[in-house]
Design an enzyme around this catalytic site. Structure first.
Site, mmCIF file in Angstrom:
data_model
loop_
_atom_site.group_PDB
_atom_site.id
_atom_site.type_symbol
_atom_site.label_atom_id
_atom_site.label_comp_id
_atom_site.label_asym_id
_atom_site.label_seq_id
_atom_site.Cartn_x
_atom_site.Cartn_y
_atom_site.Cartn_z
ATOM 1 N N GLY A 310 7.536 3.779 1.959
ATOM 2 C CA GLY A 310 7.719 5.027 1.027
ATOM 3 C C GLY A 310 6.654 5.301 -0.011
ATOM 4 O O GLY A 310 5.397 5.044 0.245
ATOM 5 N N SER A 311 7.254 5.445 -1.247
ATOM 6 C CA SER A 311 6.387 5.891 -2.282
ATOM 7 C C SER A 311 5.596 4.790 -3.022
ATOM 8 O O SER A 311 4.791 5.024 -3.721
ATOM 9 C CB SER A 311 7.205 6.625 -3.538
ATOM 10 O OG SER A 311 7.938 7.671 -3.210
ATOM 11 N N THR A 312 5.768 3.577 -2.541
ATOM 12 C CA THR A 312 4.777 2.418 -2.770
ATOM 13 C C THR A 312 3.608 2.700 -2.542
ATOM 14 O O THR A 312 2.654 2.658 -3.036
ATOM 15 C CB THR A 312 5.400 0.870 -2.162
ATOM 16 O OG1 THR A 312 6.641 0.691 -2.699
ATOM 17 C CG2 THR A 312 4.446 0.099 -2.530
#
Length: 620
Positions: A310-312
């Site tokens: 995801g946003s990582t």
């Protein structure tokens, strides 16, 4: 008549002659006995004596102590303790006598069972049944796993035919909080998963043996022949883990998994400069004192689970774009409500309140649309190499059993939408260790350090330290500092994870709420709620990653993983004596006025004119 008398006289043997014949026969028999005695005591004395001793000899194995697994401060995480299994020779036990009311009475199985049960706490009926079921046998288990002290009290009863076989049992002082990491050794002595299996060869010792003579009633002959080959203990292993921090981290993860009704959860605490893992906790766990475990319970999801980051991954895309000079912190962008790419219309979780965002604003507010728009300007191979350099899809180096390498598909296998989804963290899979490596790199001024779990091991009585972890520069210190300044906004009151803030310290981090693929259902089901960050942001001491898998109460990374991060970071910074921050986080510009003049451009050119906007799929 005379003739008849002569015949009768001839049939009678004179008594003296008969005596001589009998004496002669007796002498022959005694001579045979004497010859045999000479043979036994003279010619064959050694072999006969040896055979007799062999029949009396009893050999027992001396188990070797398994090496100790220590934490970084010398606290035992797994150690071997001495125990005894009580055995019996029922043919001897049945002769057990004891003095009752001044008289010696044969009490046999029943009396032995009663006396032993009073010492060990066992059920006397069970002990008696075991003895009776093995009537006539020379050996049987009677009671397993008693302490050496208990055995000494049983031995003092002087019951014939009662013996003890020593063995070592693995003890795990920190219980479930450390179990998935340390691993498990069952009653068979075989290691299962974790550090126990990882260092099986070094930890396993060499058993010894002891031989001695037994008397007719099964008692040891103290003056008889005996020999002993000592056991050689295994070598000790020292981890980088801090057991106090591990316990606290486990407790926080457990509480959030239960509170959110989640499938599981895990957290890692890392030193960003050395790569040392200070805590690696996962829940659910298991009780390592149980003799039986399932393979599903023994696995460590922190090392084995792969899931979409995801946003990582937005931090990787942002770092690559900054490093390649595609954007800077205040690069203006115009965020659309929908973005058609690769035959799909992408959109954010909600439409932007203000579409005029800077690059810093795009990353700080976690916009998928903005991330695609600057990320697509990176050549495919360049984006792929940055993901690999930040640690995604790298070959596992720890040697931890079952550790996954994750999956980052190479560009020649990408679909029409792969590049766009990977810029914001979908279409690839990674472990928590790989994801924390992204933030470790940023916290360490752009230098990636491989994670390290083992501090060293004892070899031949001396401690041998593990070599320092391998390092690779991924981005410049300037790029790392710019990413940090943006991520300090995330745990602020206006950011997406104010719950991750730690009072008194500057914190930088990123939330992640990624759709979770369920292999059993063959489709996406639920989410992975995560937060990864570091503190103090101006001089990072620790990096912490938290993931809560498939919560049923709550959803967002900030609300579920954020509080766990905050509590663990607060505890760890206090424990290490890290002073609170003395400076304020830098201000960053999240939005811009599209009509404002564009710096460095011709007069009349506005920020809106030079902004990155949707102009269709770019050509590469």
């Amino acid at each position: 008549m005379a003739a008849a008398r002569r015949r009768g006289a001839a049939g009678v043997v004179h008594p003296q002659r008969r005596m001589r014949f009998m004496l002669f026969g007796i002498l022959i028999v005694f001579s045979l006995f004497a010859a045999q005695l000479v043979k036994l005591q003279g010619l064959d004395a050694a072999s006969v004596s040896a055979a007799a001793i062999d029949r009396r000899l009893h050999e027992v194995s001396i188990p070797a102590s398994r090496g100790v697994i220590y934490d970084a401060n010398g606290v035992a995480l797994a150690e071997s303790v001495e125990r005894r299994n009580i055995t019996a020779d029922p043919t001897a036990v049945i002769t057990y006598t004891k003095r009752i009311d001044g008289e010696r009475v044969e009490v046999g199985y029943e009396g032995a069972a009663q006396d032993i049960a009073e010492v060990t706490g066992a059920d006397p009926a069970v002990l008696e049944k075991t003895l009776r079921d093995h009537h006539g046998a020379r050996w049987t288990w009677l009671q397993k796993d008693v302490s050496p002290q208990t055995w000494q009290r049983v031995k003092a009863l002087q019951i014939p035919g009662i013996y003890a076989e020593p063995f070592v049992k693995r003890a795990y002082p920190l219980g479930a909080s450390m179990a998935p990491l340390v691993g498990w050794v069952g009653s068979s002595g075989m290691a299962a998963n974790g550090v126990e299996l990882m260092f099986e060869e070094q930890l396993t010792g060499t058993p010894g043996s002891m031989t001695y003579e037994l008397g007719g009633r099964g008692e040891r002959i103290t003056t008889g022949k005996s020999s002993e080959t000592p056991a050689v203990p295994g070598e000790d292993v020292h981890l980088t883990i801090d057991s106090d921090l591990q316990w606290f981290t486990y407790d926080q993860v457990k509480a959030m998994v239960e509170q959110s009704g989640a499938l599981s959860g895990y957290a890692v605490v890392m030193d960003p400069t050395t790569g040392d893992l200070l805590a690696a906790a996962s829940y659910p766990s298991y009780d390592p004192t149980d003799d039986q475990q399932t393979s599903a319970a023994l696995r460590n999801p922190l090392f084995e689970d792969v899931y979409e980051p995801g946003s990582t991954n937005k931090v990787i895309t942002a770092g690559a774009a900054l490093e390649e000079g595609i954007i800077d912190l205040e690069t203006p962008m115009v965020l659309p409500n929908r973005l058609p790419r690769g035959g799909t219309r992408f959109q954010d979780a909600h439409d932007p309140d203000n579409p005029y965002a800077t690059f810093a604003g795009v990353l700080a507010t976690s916009s998928n649309m903005g991330t695609i728009m600057y990320g697509e300007k990176l050549p495919d191979e360049v984006l792929y190499e940055y993901m690999r350099d930040f640690g995604m899809g790298r070959e596992a180096n720890l040697g931890f059993p079952g550790q996954s390498n994750g999956l980052v598909p190479p560009p020649d296998t990408w679909s029409a939408t792969s590049k766009y989804t990977m810029t914001f963290g979908q279409g690839l899979a990674s472990t928590m260790l790989q994801q924390i490596g992204v933030f470790q790199t940023v916290a360490n001024d752009g230098v990636y350090v491989e994670p390290r779990l083992v501090k060293g091991a004892d070899e031949d009585g001396s401690f041998v330290a593990e070599p320092d972890a391998k390092e690779d520069r991924v981005v410049s210190a300037e790029t790392a500092n710019e990413l940090t300044s943006i991520m300090e906004y995330v745990p602020s009151p206006e950011g997406t994870a104010p719950q991750a803030a730690v009072e008194g310290y500057r914190v930088a981090g990123k939330t992640s709420t990624a759709d979770r693929y369920d292999p059993q259902k063959g489709r996406y089901s639920g989410v992975t709620a995560g937060f990864i960050g570091f503190a103090p942001a101006d001089d990072p001491e620790l990096v912490i990653a938290v993931a809560i898998q498939r919560p049923t109460r709550g959803k967002w990374g900030g609300e579920l993983a954020g509080p766990v991060f905050s509590e663990v970071m607060r505890y760890a910074l206090t424990q290490r004596g890290v002073s609170p921050s003395t400076s304020e986080a830098p201000e960053i510009t999240l939005h811009y006025d599209p009509d404002a003049p564009a710096p460095g451009e011709d007069p009349g050119v506005t920020l809106g004119d030079i902004a990155i906007r949707d102009e269709g799929t770019p050509q590469q």
